[in-house]
Scaffold this active site. Structure first.
Site, PDB file in Angstrom:
ATOM      1  N   GLU A   3      32.261 103.806   4.218  1.00  0.00           N
ATOM      2  CA  GLU A   3      32.860 104.261   5.474  1.00  0.00           C
ATOM      3  C   GLU A   3      34.105 105.116   5.274  1.00  0.00           C
ATOM      4  OE1 GLU A   3      34.383 102.504   9.800  1.00  0.00           O
ATOM      5  OE2 GLU A   3      33.256 101.231   8.413  1.00  0.00           O
TER       6      GLU A   3
ATOM      7  N   LYS B   9      29.308 100.828  12.663  1.00  0.00           N
ATOM      8  CA  LYS B   9      29.209  99.600  13.451  1.00  0.00           C
ATOM      9  C   LYS B   9      27.756  99.426  13.862  1.00  0.00           C
ATOM     10  CE  LYS B   9      32.272  97.527  14.244  1.00  0.00           C
ATOM     11  NZ  LYS B   9      32.837  96.356  13.502  1.00  0.00           N
TER      12      LYS B   9
END
Length: 411
Positions: free
Chosen positions: A222, A238
């Site tokens: 990420e 997410k």
């Protein structure tokens, strides 16, 4: 800025703890240029701990400037001002430090203590080049990893999920990311094992950073923040499912996962708006499915044109700690995290990456492990919403940590 005091303390730690963390291997910080990784050599470092006081974001910016890496204005064109031999710098900011500097340096609830006590909360390491490439990896000899001890039981984890849902029902928060911790004693040299984390599939920010008495290994997919060419971007992740055809279909079709994801995308849009030119924030990609090891995860890309005069310190204050690992609203979520998590987040859920002339590239330290003199520390968790299933959240955290644990056990 207490550069001298912090450096001297780091050196004093050496004789007591360095036996457990040999330093014959060169770190490969995430984001460092691929062509430079085998020729990096440390020129200077600064480490910050809360006892040092002051604003760590401002201190980090000042330290970089003192070593030829001007970061007070990221919009400034890259010129020939970097001293000969300086390549760039690794930058590490813990989740606790990120929480301390958020909202313009206002200190928030600290929460539980960092379980890796030798680990700094901020570290900046300036690198140059050496003529003789050093080994970036060496055999993991006499490696042994004992059993993991969890910071909470599955029932305690599930109860914390329910506590978040109660807070959501009161209107205190919309979403909170809960993180659990585990520790395992080890013998041998952890650095080669931590370096292997960077080879896991999807580890965009794979790499290591170490100092006297501590080391960090990262396998994060990420992007917390990236600045280049006058633009800033973030890639929040997410939403998780097993990396099977059915799992991909379920992730794309899940209204719960999409709602949770979009909530964090909106939070990240607001974060970037604090440092961007008015009206320039945009979502370039929404809910794209990417693979990390044996998991599908949903990722979006949010970008903007950076505002005039933006410095590294203000950038860190805007994006730390990452919204995908805190929740929404961010400051309210941090209060829930401080109240519910029994062990500090340490090296996880912070930032680790590279700063160079005209470029900042920091990964969010999920899928990240820290070593102190005798234990490895690992964290994993997930975002909690009103319709989360507590048992499913416990299982998801275990699925995220499983590839990391397997890699560490293999040595």
């Amino acid at each position: 800025m207490r550069r001298v005091e912090s450096t001297e303390r780091t050196r004093r730690l050496g004789p007591d703890v360095m036996r457990a963390l040999p330093r014959g291997m060169v770190d490969t910080p995430p984001g460092a240029p691929a062509g430079c990784r085998r020729s990096l050599t440390e020129l200077a470092r600064w480490e910050w701990r809360p006892a040092d006081g002051g604003d760590p974001a401002a201190h980090a910016q000042e330290f970089l400037a003192a070593h030829g890496l001007a970061a007070a204005d990221l919009t400034r064109p890259v010129g020939g001002h970097t001293p000969t031999g300086v390549c760039g710098a690794a930058l590490y900011v813990s989740a606790a430090a990120g929480a301390a500097i958020t909202a313009g340096g206002v200190r928030r609830a600290a929460g539980a203590a960092n379980p890796a006590t030798t680990l700094p909360e901020v570290a900046v390491v300036v690198y140059g080049h050496t003529a003789a490439p050093a080994p970036t990896r060496r055999p993991a000899t006499d490696w042994r990893l004992d059993a993991w001890t969890e910071s909470w039981t599955e029932r305690q984890h599930a109860d914390a999920v329910r506590a978040v849902q109660t807070a959501i029902g009161r209107g205190d928060v919309y979403q909170v990311n809960l993180v659990g911790h585990a520790a395992a004693p080890y013998t041998g040299d952890p650095l080669p094992v931590l370096a292997r984390l960077g080879t896991l599939p999807g580890a965009r920010y794979g790499g290591t950073l170490s100092g006297p008495g501590w080391a960090i290994g990262c396998a994060s997919p990420e992007t917390l923040v990236e600045v280049t060419g006058g633009r800033v971007l973030t890639r929040p992740i997410k939403g998780t499912r097993p990396a099977t055809p059915t799992g991909r279909t379920e992730l794309l079709a899940s209204a719960k996962e999409r709602a949770e994801h979009v909530m964090i995308v909106d939070l990240k849009r607001n974060d970037l708006a604090r440092v961007a030119r008015t009206g320039s924030v945009r979502v370039d990609e929404l809910f794209a499915v990417r693979r990390w090891c044996d998991l599908w995860q949903a990722e979006s890309t949010v970008s903007a044109t950076i505002g005039d005069g933006l410095g590294l310190a203000d950038l860190l204050r805007a994006v730390c700690p990452g919204g995908s690992v805190t929740g929404a609203p961010k400051l309210a979520a941090l209060k829930q995290i401080a109240a519910l998590e029994p062990v500090g987040r340490g090296a996880s859920m912070g930032a680790l990456g590279w700063v160079a002339p005209g470029r900042v590239n920091l990964g969010l330290t999920i899928r990240t492990v820290a070593a102190d003199a005798d234990r490895l520390h690992l964290w994993a968790g997930g975002g909690i919403t009103w319709d989360s299933d507590p048992d499913a959240e416990v299982a998801e955290a275990a699925a995220k940590s499983a590839p990391v644990r397997a890699t560490l056990a293999a040595g």
